[in-house]
Design a protein around this motif. Structure first.
Motif, PDB file in Angstrom:
ATOM      1  N   LEU A   5      48.658 -10.687  63.629  1.00 35.99           N
ATOM      2  CA  LEU A   5      47.608  -9.697  63.846  1.00 35.99           C
ATOM      3  C   LEU A   5      47.656  -8.719  62.686  1.00 35.99           C
ATOM      4  CD1 LEU A   5      45.388  -8.349  65.560  1.00 35.99           C
ATOM      5  CD2 LEU A   5      47.225  -7.114  66.765  1.00 35.99           C
ATOM      6  N   ALA A   6      46.586  -8.660  61.925  1.00 38.84           N
ATOM      7  CA  ALA A   6      46.526  -7.808  60.730  1.00 38.84           C
ATOM      8  C   ALA A   6      46.180  -6.382  61.131  1.00 38.84           C
ATOM      9  CB  ALA A   6      45.499  -8.373  59.748  1.00 38.84           C
ATOM     10  N   SER A   7      47.101  -5.738  61.828  1.00 40.43           N
ATOM     11  CA  SER A   7      46.821  -4.400  62.326  1.00 40.43           C
ATOM     12  C   SER A   7      48.106  -3.715  62.753  1.00 40.43           C
ATOM     13  CB  SER A   7      45.876  -4.477  63.534  1.00 40.43           C
ATOM     14  OG  SER A   7      45.617  -3.204  64.052  1.00 40.43           O
ATOM     15  N   VAL A  24      52.972 -11.663  65.600  1.00 34.27           N
ATOM     16  CA  VAL A  24      53.572 -10.545  64.872  1.00 34.27           C
ATOM     17  C   VAL A  24      52.449  -9.663  64.350  1.00 34.27           C
ATOM     18  CG1 VAL A  24      55.656 -11.799  64.216  1.00 34.27           C
ATOM     19  CG2 VAL A  24      53.693 -11.801  62.684  1.00 34.27           C
ATOM     20  N   CYS A  25      52.740  -8.375  64.212  1.00 32.22           N
ATOM     21  CA  CYS A  25      51.768  -7.421  63.672  1.00 32.22           C
ATOM     22  C   CYS A  25      52.169  -7.035  62.260  1.00 32.22           C
ATOM     23  CB  CYS A  25      51.734  -6.161  64.526  1.00 32.22           C
ATOM     24  SG  CYS A  25      51.099  -6.412  66.184  1.00 32.22           S
ATOM     25  N   LEU A  26      51.238  -7.149  61.351  1.00 26.58           N
ATOM     26  CA  LEU A  26      51.460  -6.722  59.965  1.00 26.58           C
ATOM     27  C   LEU A  26      50.258  -5.887  59.534  1.00 26.58           C
ATOM     28  CD1 LEU A  26      52.828  -9.925  58.186  1.00 26.58           C
ATOM     29  CD2 LEU A  26      54.081  -7.843  58.731  1.00 26.58           C
ATOM     30  N   LYS A  57      48.819 -12.559  53.030  1.00 29.46           N
ATOM     31  CA  LYS A  57      49.610 -12.545  51.787  1.00 29.46           C
ATOM     32  C   LYS A  57      50.936 -11.840  52.000  1.00 29.46           C
ATOM     33  CE  LYS A  57      45.783 -12.903  48.548  1.00 29.46           C
ATOM     34  NZ  LYS A  57      44.944 -12.218  47.545  1.00 29.46           N
ATOM     35  N   GLN A  58      50.927 -10.782  52.778  1.00 30.67           N
ATOM     36  CA  GLN A  58      52.155 -10.048  53.092  1.00 30.67           C
ATOM     37  C   GLN A  58      53.110 -10.943  53.885  1.00 30.67           C
ATOM     38  OE1 GLN A  58      51.321  -6.330  55.081  1.00 30.67           O
ATOM     39  NE2 GLN A  58      53.451  -5.978  55.594  1.00 30.67           N
ATOM     40  N   TYR A  59      52.569 -11.728  54.816  1.00 32.74           N
ATOM     41  CA  TYR A  59      53.402 -12.632  55.603  1.00 32.74           C
ATOM     42  C   TYR A  59      54.013 -13.696  54.691  1.00 32.74           C
ATOM     43  CZ  TYR A  59      54.990 -15.686  59.339  1.00 32.74           C
ATOM     44  OH  TYR A  59      55.763 -16.460  60.155  1.00 32.74           O
ATOM     45  N   TYR A 111      45.938 -19.562  56.923  1.00 33.90           N
ATOM     46  CA  TYR A 111      46.427 -19.263  55.582  1.00 33.90           C
ATOM     47  C   TYR A 111      47.595 -20.207  55.328  1.00 33.90           C
ATOM     48  CZ  TYR A 111      48.000 -16.481  51.580  1.00 33.90           C
ATOM     49  OH  TYR A 111      48.371 -16.060  50.310  1.00 33.90           O
ATOM     50  N   ASP A 112      47.481 -21.012  54.279  1.00 34.57           N
ATOM     51  CA  ASP A 112      48.511 -22.035  54.044  1.00 34.57           C
ATOM     52  C   ASP A 112      49.691 -21.542  53.209  1.00 34.57           C
ATOM     53  OD1 ASP A 112      47.624 -21.927  51.409  1.00 34.57           O
ATOM     54  OD2 ASP A 112      46.788 -23.954  51.388  1.00 34.57           O
TER      55      ASP A 112
END
Length: 194
Positions: A5-7, A24-26, A57-59, A111-112
Motif C-alpha cells: 500500500l503506497a501510503s 506492507v505500507c510504504l 521502487k522503494q520496495y 511491479y516486477d
C-alpha cells in the motif's frame, strides 16, 4: 506475491485491512502540485499512479502495489490539505451549505522489480452535501488537530461528520480508499498474474 500500500495514511491502512490481511505500507514522498491546465480528475489520477510507482521502487522487488489519492473538488477548484489555521477554517467554511465532489483515484499495478505492468486505474467521485458551519465551530474543530492532514481540512469519519447532510456515492472513497473498486482492480491484476 507481496501487496504494498503506497501510503502512510492510517485511514487507508484500516480500510485495506477490511479486504486484505497481508500487506506492507510504504509511504511515498512525491510532490503534490497540480499542473497549470490539469483538471482535478487528471491530477488525482496522476498522483495515485506516481505514488504507486514511487513505493514500488522503494520496495525494490516484485510486488503488487496500490496507490491512491483523494482531493476535494469544489466547483472545479481543487482543495488540498490546509496550509495553516486560517486556510483550514476558510476552506471548511467555504463548503458549508453546498455540495462538493470528493475525487479518489486508485492505481494498482504489478511491479516486477524494474518496471510496472498490468496497470489498472479507476477514479471514484462522491458528492458530499454539508450543512451550516459557524466560524466558532470550525475553529473548535481545527483545534482538535484532526483537519491538519486532510483534503479541504476535514475528515468525514471524524468530527466533521456532524456537518454532513448527505453523501451520494462511496463512503470509503471519501475516507481515502474505495473498497469495492480496489477489490475489483486487485482481482483483475491477480487474475492476469495467474
Amino acid at each position: 506475491m507481496q501487496l504494498v500500500l503506497a501510503s502512510g495514511s492510517p485511514r487507508r491502512r484500516e480500510l485495506l485491512q477490511q479486504i486484505r490481511a497481508d500487506f506492507v505500507c510504504l509511504a511515498s514522498d512525491i510532490p503534490e502540485q497540480q499542473g497549470t491546465h490539469e483538471t482535478a480528475s487528471a491530477y488525482v489520477k496522476r498522483l495515485a499512479y506516481e505514488k504507486a510507482i514511487a513505493s514500488a521502487k522503494q520496495y525494490g522487488a516484485a510486488c503488487i502495489v496500490i496507490g491512491s489519492d483523494t482531493l476535494i473538488d469544489r466547483d472545479g477548484e481543487v482543495m488540498e490539505k490546509p496550509r495553516d489555521q486560517a486556510h483550514g477554517i476558510a476552506m471548511l467554511r467555504s463548503l458549508a451549505e453546498r455540495t462538493h465532489k470528493v475525487r479518489t483515484a486508485v492505481c494498482i499495478m504489478y511491479y516486477d522489480g524494474n518496471a510496472p505492468s498490468l496497470v489498472q486505474r479507476e477514479e471514484v467521485t462522491t458528492e458530499v452535501s454539508m450543512g451550516a458551519i459557524s466560524e466558532s465551530a470550525a475553529l473548535t474543530y481545527w483545534q482538535t488537530g484532526e483537519p491538519l492532514d486532510k483534503a479541504a481540512g476535514y475528515a468525514i469519519q471524524g468530527g466533521a461528520a456532524r456537518w454532513v447532510k448527505r453523501i451520494s456515492g462511496s463512503y470509503t472513497a471519501v475516507v481515502g480508499l474505495p473498497l469495492y473498486e480496489t477489490e475489483q482492480l486487485l482481482q483483475a491484476v491477480e487474475a492476469k498474474l495467474g
